[in-house]
Write a protein that holds these residues in place. Structure first.
Motif, PDB file in Angstrom:
ATOM      1  N   ASP A 182      47.833   0.431  -5.590  1.00  0.00           N
ATOM      2  CA  ASP A 182      47.182   1.520  -6.321  1.00  0.00           C
ATOM      3  C   ASP A 182      46.327   2.352  -5.359  1.00  0.00           C
ATOM      4  N   TRP A 183      46.349   3.666  -5.537  1.00  0.00           N
ATOM      5  CA  TRP A 183      45.564   4.518  -4.648  1.00  0.00           C
ATOM      6  C   TRP A 183      45.263   5.850  -5.311  1.00  0.00           C
ATOM      7  N   PHE A 184      44.326   6.576  -4.717  1.00  0.00           N
ATOM      8  CA  PHE A 184      44.017   7.932  -5.165  1.00  0.00           C
ATOM      9  C   PHE A 184      43.626   8.755  -3.957  1.00  0.00           C
ATOM     10  N   GLU A 185      43.687  10.053  -4.122  1.00  0.00           N
ATOM     11  CA  GLU A 185      43.411  10.955  -3.006  1.00  0.00           C
ATOM     12  C   GLU A 185      42.907  12.293  -3.530  1.00  0.00           C
ATOM     13  N   THR A 186      42.138  12.980  -2.708  1.00  0.00           N
ATOM     14  CA  THR A 186      41.637  14.319  -3.005  1.00  0.00           C
ATOM     15  C   THR A 186      41.868  15.190  -1.774  1.00  0.00           C
ATOM     16  N   VAL A 187      42.550  16.318  -1.950  1.00  0.00           N
ATOM     17  CA  VAL A 187      42.901  17.177  -0.818  1.00  0.00           C
ATOM     18  C   VAL A 187      42.384  18.590  -1.078  1.00  0.00           C
ATOM     19  N   ARG A 188      41.626  19.125  -0.132  1.00  0.00           N
ATOM     20  CA  ARG A 188      41.175  20.519  -0.229  1.00  0.00           C
ATOM     21  C   ARG A 188      42.324  21.451   0.120  1.00  0.00           C
ATOM     22  N   LEU A 189      42.502  22.476  -0.707  1.00  0.00           N
ATOM     23  CA  LEU A 189      43.510  23.489  -0.450  1.00  0.00           C
ATOM     24  C   LEU A 189      42.833  24.845  -0.260  1.00  0.00           C
ATOM     25  N   HIS A 190      43.635  25.864   0.013  1.00  0.00           N
ATOM     26  CA  HIS A 190      43.071  27.204   0.197  1.00  0.00           C
ATOM     27  C   HIS A 190      42.563  27.783  -1.128  1.00  0.00           C
ATOM     28  N   PHE A 191      41.706  28.787  -1.004  1.00  0.00           N
ATOM     29  CA  PHE A 191      41.217  29.575  -2.136  1.00  0.00           C
ATOM     30  C   PHE A 191      40.456  28.716  -3.155  1.00  0.00           C
ATOM     31  N   GLY A 192      39.756  27.709  -2.675  1.00  0.00           N
ATOM     32  CA  GLY A 192      38.896  26.903  -3.546  1.00  0.00           C
ATOM     33  C   GLY A 192      39.622  25.928  -4.443  1.00  0.00           C
ATOM     34  N   ARG A 193      40.909  25.725  -4.220  1.00  0.00           N
ATOM     35  CA  ARG A 193      41.668  24.790  -5.049  1.00  0.00           C
ATOM     36  C   ARG A 193      41.605  23.377  -4.465  1.00  0.00           C
ATOM     37  N   THR A 194      41.752  22.378  -5.344  1.00  0.00           N
ATOM     38  CA  THR A 194      41.723  20.965  -4.941  1.00  0.00           C
ATOM     39  C   THR A 194      42.899  20.231  -5.573  1.00  0.00           C
ATOM     40  N   LEU A 195      43.557  19.409  -4.782  1.00  0.00           N
ATOM     41  CA  LEU A 195      44.671  18.597  -5.274  1.00  0.00           C
ATOM     42  C   LEU A 195      44.171  17.170  -5.510  1.00  0.00           C
ATOM     43  N   SER A 198      48.909  19.660   2.904  1.00  0.00           N
ATOM     44  CA  SER A 198      48.209  20.640   3.744  1.00  0.00           C
ATOM     45  C   SER A 198      48.990  21.929   3.904  1.00  0.00           C
ATOM     46  N   THR A 199      50.293  21.903   3.590  1.00  0.00           N
ATOM     47  CA  THR A 199      51.103  23.123   3.664  1.00  0.00           C
ATOM     48  C   THR A 199      50.933  24.002   2.431  1.00  0.00           C
ATOM     49  N   ASP A 200      50.181  23.527   1.431  1.00  0.00           N
ATOM     50  CA  ASP A 200      49.857  24.301   0.228  1.00  0.00           C
ATOM     51  C   ASP A 200      51.070  24.583  -0.642  1.00  0.00           C
ATOM     52  N   LEU A 201      52.017  23.639  -0.664  1.00  0.00           N
ATOM     53  CA  LEU A 201      53.156  23.775  -1.564  1.00  0.00           C
ATOM     54  C   LEU A 201      52.722  23.505  -3.003  1.00  0.00           C
ATOM     55  N   ALA A 202      53.521  23.956  -3.953  1.00  0.00           N
ATOM     56  CA  ALA A 202      53.273  23.635  -5.353  1.00  0.00           C
ATOM     57  C   ALA A 202      53.423  22.121  -5.568  1.00  0.00           C
ATOM     58  N   PRO A 203      52.728  21.554  -6.549  1.00  0.00           N
ATOM     59  CA  PRO A 203      52.757  20.103  -6.734  1.00  0.00           C
ATOM     60  C   PRO A 203      54.152  19.507  -6.858  1.00  0.00           C
TER      61      PRO A 203
END
Length: 436
Positions: free
Chosen positions: A229-242, A271-276
């Motif tokens: 089990d795991w979780f992650e938080t990734v900063r994206l461009h334009f103030g978005r977060t994954l 990090s390439t900012d692709l759609a989910p």
């Protein structure tokens, strides 16, 4: 008791000790079972005093740190032990008939009359894990703590303890010493497993300041083995977060290794900012190319606070829940694609609005699933929770875990909660607070 009956009683007592002590799983249980067994078999009262384990320097303990206290387990007529546990060395050393380790036997005067006491060390190999003191009243008016068995114990004679009783005491204490050593080694291994798992999942990336995020990992049943089990938080461009939660199939070190591999791939692709859904597509293709990697479920949520939207995509994972300001929860109908690592692809995205007063909850299946229960029933239990409005994400995680008794879950649990952070109000032009 006849000489012929003594071996039979002793054999039954040894079998009872094996049944009760060998099944004990942790240190406290070993101590409780030992004290209870001795009272049932050879004495009116027993106290087990384990010595606290001192963690070596370099294994997480501070130099000179005091060991954690270990509670004494007491059974039977505890008043007979008053002053006996702290007795001096005036007792007479004796040898048990089934071994060469000495026991100390002496008589003490108490308010309830004379008491015969026996003390033995809890040992296994060269390790000393504590000591045991057993008490047998010599006063005829003292009622035994338990009803004597059909075949009387040799311990319940007027002399207190005879050789057979001391032999049973000695055997039980030595068996308990071995069990204590095993329990402490098991606890150390499980502690290392928990720390390894927490180290792998407890350092997600930092979200943008416009998003409040809280996460929690709970190992399986408190007796942890590493898992997937795991979780992650990734900063994206334009103030978005994954936001991401995932679950590699199975348990053990292999699952933990694969989990870390999925997490590393996710960070690189995201990090390439692709759609989910495109992130999942690439993760699936890369994972399928590694034949040794286990399949995994995964759920992504890309949150855009500026637009008040969230885009979701799932790979065989349970749907997220959105809690409204009134505390009601709603499952989001995210399209379910195949688990990662299958190479099948076919992932789709779902976009939904998310407001400042709503809290998004992502989780692994251990939070809701129960053995033999339909998954729809499990999910209904989650959405039936009423989470008070206005709670910060960390408090929402606490409320959900408590409401579903997650600490007793049948699998590992990973949970992530997120809420839009309100923007500070900007003063109107020309107002005293506006910049000049």
């Amino acid at each position: 008791m006849s000489g012929q009956g003594r071996p039979q009683w002793r054999l039954r007592a040894v079998e009872a000790a094996l049944d009760h002590l060998a099944a004990a799983r942790d240190e406290a249980e070993v101590c409780r079972e030992l004290a209870a067994f001795l009272v049932r078999s050879v004495c009116d009262a027993a106290a087990v005093e384990p010595v606290a384990a001192v963690e070596p320097v370099g294994a997480g303990a501070e130099p000179g740190a005091a060991p954690a206290p270990v509670a004494t387990a007491v059974a039977g007529e505890a008043r007979l032990l008053r002053g006996a546990v702290a007795a001096d060395d005036t007792g007479t050393p004796v040898r048990a008939r089934d071994g060469d380790h000495p026991l100390r036997v002496w008589t003490a005067d108490t308010a309830d009359g004379p008491v015969r006491l026996a003390e033995a060390a809890l040992v296994a190999g060269d390790e000393v894990y504590g000591r045991v003191v057993a008490a047998r009243s010599l006063a005829p008016h003292i009622t035994p703590h338990v009803t004597p068995p059909a075949t009387p114990s040799p311990a319940r004679s007027a002399e207190g303890f005879d050789d057979d009783a001391l032999a049973v005491l000695h055997f039980a204490v030595r068996l308990a010493g071995v069990q204590l050593g095993w329990a402490r080694r098991l606890a150390a291994v499980e502690g290392s497993a928990v720390e390894l798992q927490r180290a792998l999942v407890s350092e997600p990336g930092r979200p943008h300041p416009n998003l409040e995020v809280a996460s929690r990992y709970l190992p399986l049943g408190g007796r942890a083995v590493v898992g997937g089990d795991w979780f992650e938080t990734v900063r994206l461009h334009f103030g978005r977060t994954l936001l991401v939660v995932g679950d590699v199939m199975g348990h053990g070190l292999d699952a933990a290794v694969d989990m870390n591999a999925y997490r590393a791939v996710l960070r690189e692709i995201a990090s390439t900012d692709l759609a989910p859904h495109r992130v999942l597509r690439q993760m699936d293709a890369l994972s399928a190319a590694d034949e040794g990697r286990r399949p995994a479920t995964c759920l992504l949520a890309r949150i855009d606070p500026a637009r008040g939207t969230a885009v979701y995509a799932g790979a065989g994972h349970l749907p997220p829940v959105l809690f409204d300001e009134d505390g009601t929860g709603t499952l989001l109908d995210v399209p379910v694609g195949p688990p990662l690592g299958t190479g099948l692809g076919g992932y789709e995205a779902l976009a939904r609005p998310i407001g400042p007063g709503q809290t998004l909850l992502l989780y692994t299946d251990g939070l809701v699933e129960r053995r033999g229960e339909d998954i729809d029933v499990s999910l209904a239990r989650l959405t039936s929770l009423r989470v008070p409005g206005g709670l910060p994400p960390a408090a929402v995680v606490d409320a959900v875990c408590a409401g579903l008794d997650a600490h007793r879950a049948e699998d590992d649990v990973a949970v992530v909660a997120a809420r839009l952070r309100p923007r500070p109000a900007h003063p109107a032009p020309g107002s005293p607070a506006a910049p000049q």
